[in-house]
Design an enzyme around this catalytic site. Structure first.
Site, PDB file in Angstrom:
ATOM      1  N   ASP A  96       0.863  -1.181   0.000  1.00  0.00           N
ATOM      2  CA  ASP A  96       0.000   0.000   0.000  1.00  0.00           C
ATOM      3  C   ASP A  96       0.900   1.231   0.000  1.00  0.00           C
ATOM      4  O   ASP A  96       1.109   1.884   1.020  1.00  0.00           O
ATOM      5  CB  ASP A  96      -0.927  -0.003   1.216  1.00  0.00           C
ATOM      6  CG  ASP A  96      -2.026   1.049   1.087  1.00  0.00           C
ATOM      7  OD1 ASP A  96      -2.081   1.727   0.040  1.00  0.00           O
ATOM      8  OD2 ASP A  96      -2.813   1.198   2.026  1.00  0.00           O
ATOM      9  N   ASN A 204      -7.071  -1.819   7.893  1.00  0.00           N
ATOM     10  CA  ASN A 204      -6.866  -0.888   9.007  1.00  0.00           C
ATOM     11  C   ASN A 204      -7.116   0.565   8.616  1.00  0.00           C
ATOM     12  O   ASN A 204      -6.841   1.479   9.391  1.00  0.00           O
ATOM     13  CB  ASN A 204      -5.455  -1.042   9.585  1.00  0.00           C
ATOM     14  CG  ASN A 204      -4.372  -0.644   8.590  1.00  0.00           C
ATOM     15  OD1 ASN A 204      -4.601  -0.569   7.396  1.00  0.00           O
ATOM     16  ND2 ASN A 204      -3.171  -0.406   9.097  1.00  0.00           N
ATOM     17  N   GLU A 208     -11.676   8.941  11.130  1.00  0.00           N
ATOM     18  CA  GLU A 208     -12.071   8.998  12.536  1.00  0.00           C
ATOM     19  C   GLU A 208     -12.224  10.444  13.004  1.00  0.00           C
ATOM     20  O   GLU A 208     -11.338  11.281  12.791  1.00  0.00           O
ATOM     21  CB  GLU A 208     -11.022   8.278  13.390  1.00  0.00           C
ATOM     22  CG  GLU A 208     -11.485   7.954  14.796  1.00  0.00           C
ATOM     23  CD  GLU A 208     -10.581   6.926  15.468  1.00  0.00           C
ATOM     24  OE1 GLU A 208     -10.881   5.719  15.380  1.00  0.00           O
ATOM     25  OE2 GLU A 208      -9.574   7.335  16.070  1.00  0.00           O
ATOM     26  N   GLY A 376      -4.013   5.025  16.244  1.00  0.00           N
ATOM     27  CA  GLY A 376      -4.313   3.911  17.133  1.00  0.00           C
ATOM     28  C   GLY A 376      -5.254   2.918  16.484  1.00  0.00           C
ATOM     29  O   GLY A 376      -5.736   3.112  15.370  1.00  0.00           O
ATOM     30  N   SER A 377      -5.528   1.837  17.170  1.00  0.00           N
ATOM     31  CA  SER A 377      -6.504   0.875  16.697  1.00  0.00           C
ATOM     32  C   SER A 377      -7.903   1.430  16.939  1.00  0.00           C
ATOM     33  O   SER A 377      -8.101   2.340  17.736  1.00  0.00           O
ATOM     34  CB  SER A 377      -6.336  -0.452  17.443  1.00  0.00           C
ATOM     35  OG  SER A 377      -6.510  -0.265  18.832  1.00  0.00           O
ATOM     36  N   MET A 378      -8.856   0.912  16.217  1.00  0.00           N
ATOM     37  CA  MET A 378     -10.224   1.392  16.309  1.00  0.00           C
ATOM     38  C   MET A 378     -10.718   1.412  17.759  1.00  0.00           C
ATOM     39  O   MET A 378     -10.696   0.409  18.462  1.00  0.00           O
ATOM     40  CB  MET A 378     -11.113   0.472  15.472  1.00  0.00           C
ATOM     41  CG  MET A 378     -12.592   0.793  15.487  1.00  0.00           C
ATOM     42  SD  MET A 378     -13.479  -0.384  14.448  1.00  0.00           S
ATOM     43  CE  MET A 378     -13.000  -1.951  15.175  1.00  0.00           C
ATOM     44  N   HIS A 401       4.402   4.682  13.265  1.00  0.00           N
ATOM     45  CA  HIS A 401       3.267   5.152  12.467  1.00  0.00           C
ATOM     46  C   HIS A 401       1.922   4.763  13.061  1.00  0.00           C
ATOM     47  O   HIS A 401       0.889   5.262  12.632  1.00  0.00           O
ATOM     48  CB  HIS A 401       3.363   4.614  11.051  1.00  0.00           C
ATOM     49  CG  HIS A 401       2.820   3.219  10.867  1.00  0.00           C
ATOM     50  ND1 HIS A 401       3.262   2.139  11.610  1.00  0.00           N
ATOM     51  CD2 HIS A 401       1.870   2.725  10.036  1.00  0.00           C
ATOM     52  CE1 HIS A 401       2.614   1.054  11.228  1.00  0.00           C
ATOM     53  NE2 HIS A 401       1.763   1.369  10.280  1.00  0.00           N
ATOM     54  N   ALA A 403      -0.253   1.823  16.146  1.00  0.00           N
ATOM     55  CA  ALA A 403      -0.158   0.899  17.270  1.00  0.00           C
ATOM     56  C   ALA A 403       0.569  -0.389  16.877  1.00  0.00           C
ATOM     57  O   ALA A 403       1.298  -0.975  17.673  1.00  0.00           O
ATOM     58  CB  ALA A 403      -1.555   0.580  17.805  1.00  0.00           C
ATOM     59  N   LYS A 477     -15.275   2.737   8.940  1.00  0.00           N
ATOM     60  CA  LYS A 477     -14.398   1.645   8.531  1.00  0.00           C
ATOM     61  C   LYS A 477     -14.904   0.996   7.243  1.00  0.00           C
ATOM     62  O   LYS A 477     -16.078   1.034   6.928  1.00  0.00           O
ATOM     63  CB  LYS A 477     -14.359   0.558   9.616  1.00  0.00           C
ATOM     64  CG  LYS A 477     -13.750   1.004  10.923  1.00  0.00           C
ATOM     65  CD  LYS A 477     -12.260   1.146  10.865  1.00  0.00           C
ATOM     66  CE  LYS A 477     -11.573  -0.189  10.662  1.00  0.00           C
ATOM     67  NZ  LYS A 477     -10.096  -0.072  10.704  1.00  0.00           N
TER      68      LYS A 477
END
Length: 478
Positions: A96, A204, A208, A376-378, A401, A403, A477
């Site tokens: 990516d 991911n 947000e 961060g993660s969701m 960059h 979590a 998401k």
């Protein structure tokens, strides 16, 4: 990770000692002992392999969020000198290409938004932002038009009415990477991208809406234009199908080049070619075009986000705080043992983090350092940091960059159901909108490392310093 294989330099810096007869460069791993213990041993194997590549300058490095990847570990950093046979590796950039985060600041405060407002905003953003595997958007391009995107990046998007001219001052490379060569990209890669400019993607990636919940550095926060309680937006995405297809195809040509030139690879996933070789130059031209694609994508999504906010909030103002990529290889000037050298810095799952005074930082931020965004993660939170002079010396101006995954998506699916995750986050006041319950389960917050520990380790290792913590309110998401 087997800590017995490591040698501690300090509390947040580690190395792998050379064995007798081992031919490789040095290795540097950044992170706290708990973070390194949580990593897979595959990270050690992969960064050791990177340290054997030709033309490496200094050490092969991992950031505090490192985990297993393709060829290079995700969170891997390595710099090469083209004049000393240094290489370019598709595995060191990632599939990516130019996946990154654009952070937007608004003039809204948390107290301005009721729970009803947040629900309406979640629904409006969900309608406005195309997200999901293979999801196409309203913008449908011809091949010639896509070539213009690949040459022009975010500047193309602004020229075509997607956003504001002032956005470009706060995007890497002013939103346009030089040296893009659309002609180096296959028709298949381009056809896969024709309907995907202005889309979020899956995995991911996210959009947000966040609240600035804590300020660590008042001076830097003032320069960045943020304060406690303010609403910001983070857009995390990249070059979509185009970047993935480029990575897939160039792994083949770079592997052939390595064989032709007698480059011994400890892992075929490290397929590479000398930077000055025809194959190396072809990949660099394609990679730069993909970087432009990603920057255009985030610019179009910024425009869509503004429109969604303006539908609900009269007088809302949304400005680009910063846009930075974390899957690239760029030619940069760095001091090595007191001497300036032009190096090609691979950052795979790592973010550029220039320190105060660097000429490539927007003037507004130059006295405090480049904004660095750790996603961060969701449902857990994110951080804004600032680059440091020390980080320039320690890691070629690189930082964490995100979590970083703590388990595979397959493992996550065994532990969580998407609906369960959405309900649990709603009880915490975090609204999730996603077309895929499987995708939500794969991205469950506990499938990732603790972002607080990653941000702390990034600061303690001297790579970047914390400026603000962002608490999620709405997450879109794929």
């Amino acid at each position: 990770m087997n800590m017995n294989l490591l040698e501690r330099i300090d509390d947040y810096t580690w190395t792998i000692p050379l064995k007798v007869g081992e031919k490789r460069s040095g290795i540097r791993l950044y992170g706290s002992e708990p973070l390194l213990k949580s990593m897979d041993d595959k990270v050690l194997e992969q960064i050791t392999n990177v340290a054997t590549l030709p033309g490496l300058v200094g050490e092969a490095m991992t950031m505090p969020d490192a985990h297993w990847g393709y060829g290079f570990p995700i969170g891997g950093v390595a710099a090469f000198d083209a004049e000393e046979g240094g290489i370019i590796s598709a595995g060191g950039v990632g599939f990516d290409i130019s996946c990154g985060i654009r952070c937007l600041r608004t003039n809204l405060m948390r107290e301005d938004l009721t729970s009803t407002d947040l629900t309406k905003l979640a629904d409006e953003l969900s309608r406005a932002i195309p997200a999901g595997v293979g999801r196409e958007g309203k913008l449908r391009l011809t091949l010639d038009e896509l070539d213009d995107v690949l040459r022009g990046g975010a500047q193309w998007a602004i020229h075509h009415g997607y956003g504001l001219g002032e956005d470009l001052s706060f995007v890497e490379e002013m939103g346009k990477m030089q040296g893009a060569r659309p002609e180096n990209i296959s028709r298949l890669a381009k056809e896969r991208q024709l309907g995907e400019v202005g889309t979020l993607g899956s995995g991911n990636h996210y959009l947000e809406v966040q609240e600035v919940a804590k300020i660590y550095d008042e001076k830097a926060a003032e320069a960045f234009g943020i304060k406690k309680g303010q609403i910001v937006v983070s857009i995390h995405c990249g070059s979509r199908a185009l970047g993935h297809q480029i990575g897939t195809e160039y792994l083949v040509s770079l592997a052939k080049a390595a064989t032709r030139l007698g480059i011994s690879l400890p892992d075929r996933e490290l397929a590479c070619a000398p930077i000055h070789s025809p194959e190396g130059q072809e990949y660099i031209g394609a990679m730069n075009a993909a970087i432009n694609c990603a920057m255009a994508n985030r610019q179009v999504l910024t425009h869509m986000t503004r429109n969604a906010f303006e539908c609900l909030f009269k007088g809302v103002k949304i400005e680009t705080l910063y846009d930075v990529s974390h899957n690239t290889c760029k030619e940069e000037t760095h001091l090595v043992n007191g001497v300036e050298r032009n190096l090609w810095v691979h950052r795979k799952g790592a973010t550029r983090a220039f320190g105060p005074g660097h000429p490539d930082i927007p003037v507004r931020y130059r006295s405090v350092g480049q904004p660095v965004i750790i996603g961060g993660s969701m449902g857990t939170g994110s951080y804004i940091l600032a680059g440091t002079k020390e980080g320039e010396e320690r890691a070629f101006s690189s930082a964490s960059h995100g979590a970083g995954r703590a388990m595979s998506r397959h493992q996550a699916l065994k532990l969580w159901k998407g609906k369960q995750v959405i309900q649990e986050l709603a009880q915490k006041g975090i609204l999730i909108r996603s077309a895929s319950m499987r995708g939500v389960a794969e991205e469950a917050p506990d499938a990732y490392k603790d972002v607080d520990l990653v941000a702390q380790a990034t600061e303690k290792a001297g790579l970047a310093r914390r400026v603000a913590f962002l608490r999620p309110k709405v997450c879109i998401k794929g």
